[in-house]
Design a protein around this motif. Structure first.
Motif, PDB file in Angstrom:
ATOM      1  N   UNK A 104       0.961  -1.182   0.025  1.00 59.86           N
ATOM      2  CA  UNK A 104       0.188   0.099   0.007  1.00 59.86           C
ATOM      3  C   UNK A 104       0.976   1.164  -0.028  1.00 59.86           C
ATOM      4  N   UNK A 105       0.635   1.988  -1.020  1.00 59.15           N
ATOM      5  CA  UNK A 105       1.536   3.167  -1.121  1.00 59.15           C
ATOM      6  C   UNK A 105       0.708   4.353  -1.373  1.00 59.15           C
ATOM      7  N   UNK A 106       0.961   5.724  -0.946  1.00 56.30           N
ATOM      8  CA  UNK A 106       0.576   6.847  -1.575  1.00 56.30           C
ATOM      9  C   UNK A 106       0.410   6.990  -2.945  1.00 56.30           C
ATOM     10  N   UNK A 107      -0.733   7.244  -3.626  1.00 50.63           N
ATOM     11  CA  UNK A 107      -0.724   7.192  -5.100  1.00 50.63           C
ATOM     12  C   UNK A 107      -0.267   8.421  -5.577  1.00 50.63           C
ATOM     13  N   UNK A 108       0.139   9.452  -4.744  1.00 52.30           N
ATOM     14  CA  UNK A 108       0.827  10.759  -5.120  1.00 52.30           C
ATOM     15  C   UNK A 108       2.151  10.963  -4.571  1.00 52.30           C
ATOM     16  N   UNK A 109       2.960  11.512  -5.449  1.00 51.76           N
ATOM     17  CA  UNK A 109       4.388  11.810  -4.932  1.00 51.76           C
ATOM     18  C   UNK A 109       4.332  12.658  -4.101  1.00 51.76           C
ATOM     19  N   UNK A 110       3.311  13.818  -4.154  1.00 53.50           N
ATOM     20  CA  UNK A 110       3.684  15.055  -3.414  1.00 53.50           C
ATOM     21  C   UNK A 110       2.615  15.160  -2.178  1.00 53.50           C
ATOM     22  N   UNK A 111       1.190  14.847  -2.484  1.00 51.03           N
ATOM     23  CA  UNK A 111       0.209  15.090  -1.555  1.00 51.03           C
ATOM     24  C   UNK A 111       0.110  13.931  -0.608  1.00 51.03           C
ATOM     25  N   UNK A 112      -0.220  14.063   0.685  1.00 47.33           N
ATOM     26  CA  UNK A 112      -0.462  13.000   1.855  1.00 47.33           C
ATOM     27  C   UNK A 112      -1.867  12.395   1.467  1.00 47.33           C
ATOM     28  N   UNK A 113      -1.685  10.970   2.001  1.00 54.12           N
ATOM     29  CA  UNK A 113      -3.176  10.377   2.044  1.00 54.12           C
ATOM     30  C   UNK A 113      -3.290  10.034   3.464  1.00 54.12           C
TER      31      UNK A 113
END
Length: 236
Positions: A104-113
């Motif tokens: 499970x990874x944050x799908x965005x490189x910049x915005x938090x999840x």
């Protein structure tokens, strides 16, 4: 009626820089003998992951795992070849069954999840691993409860391998809603996402929770506009 109160500030907090995680129940390095589980509800983690970061491939078995993104998007991959993105207003369930590995990874490189990850003990063990996700319209939980997970797994909810129900609600100030156990010998765990409610004589605010068991019904009074998750599970 029996009740337990879990205040937001009583949860365990882990800060790994890329991950900030609040644990309601014993998890990983956090152990509290009074916080092992609530009936079949085993884990409720409130996770916040920085952009581009996440959990690498790791195994699970014989657990029902529900993920609910609150903001941002979560990228799921598993060893069956599945690759999905889960966003706000979507819910994912994974029946780990006989064994599965996923990341499970944050799908965005910049915005938090931010997301909730919830584990429930299964009804049947060693089933074939199964994955499902679905979008749930927020308008369908306006001043009412919207069932998102159920043992029936009908067209309106995700299927769980347990006699358990998950419902989301978003209520205006002054609203009330009655909650009842889904089956005999069940308990209800209410987790406040935002706002303020009163349940069984207790005032609950953001990220507070109450567990009710041995009860017939209870009234949730909305003191300030609120959103909450209600989990109904067997107590034994």
């Amino acid at each position: 009626m029996e009740k337990i109160i879990h205040r937001a500030d009583s949860r365990s907090f882990s800060n790994h820089e890329w991950l900030q995680s609040y644990h309601t129940f014993s998890f990983a390095g956090y152990y509290n003998p009074e916080r092992i589980h609530f009936g079949a509800l085993r884990v409720l983690n409130d996770d916040h992951v920085k952009g581009g970061m996440g959990f690498g491939m790791h195994p699970h078995d014989n657990m029902e795992i529900v993920s609910i993104p609150l903001s941002g998007a979560l990228e799921h991959k598993d060893n069956t070849g599945r690759h999905e993105i889960i966003r706000s207003n979507e819910v994912q369930i994974m029946s780990a069954g006989s064994g599965i590995a996923h990341s499970e990874f944050n799908a965005s490189k910049t915005e938090p999840v931010s997301f909730l990850q919830i584990w429930v003990f299964p009804k049947l063990r060693n089933i074939t691993p199964r994955y499902q996700q679905k979008t749930f319209e927020p308008s369908e939980r306006k001043n009412k409860l919207q069932v998102v997970v159920s043992p029936e797994g009908d067209s309106d909810a995700l299927l769980i391998n347990q006699d358990a129900w998950f419902s989301l609600g978003r209520f205006d100030e002054g609203q009330t809603v009655e909650i009842t156990p889904g089956m005999p010998q069940h308990g209800s765990y209410l987790f406040v996402l935002e706002g303020e409610v009163e349940v069984a004589g207790e005032t609950l605010q953001r990220r507070d929770a109450i567990g009710l068991s041995n009860y017939d019904s209870a009234t949730v009074k909305v003191l300030k506009a609120a959103e909450f998750l209600l989990i109904d599970v067997p107590m034994s």
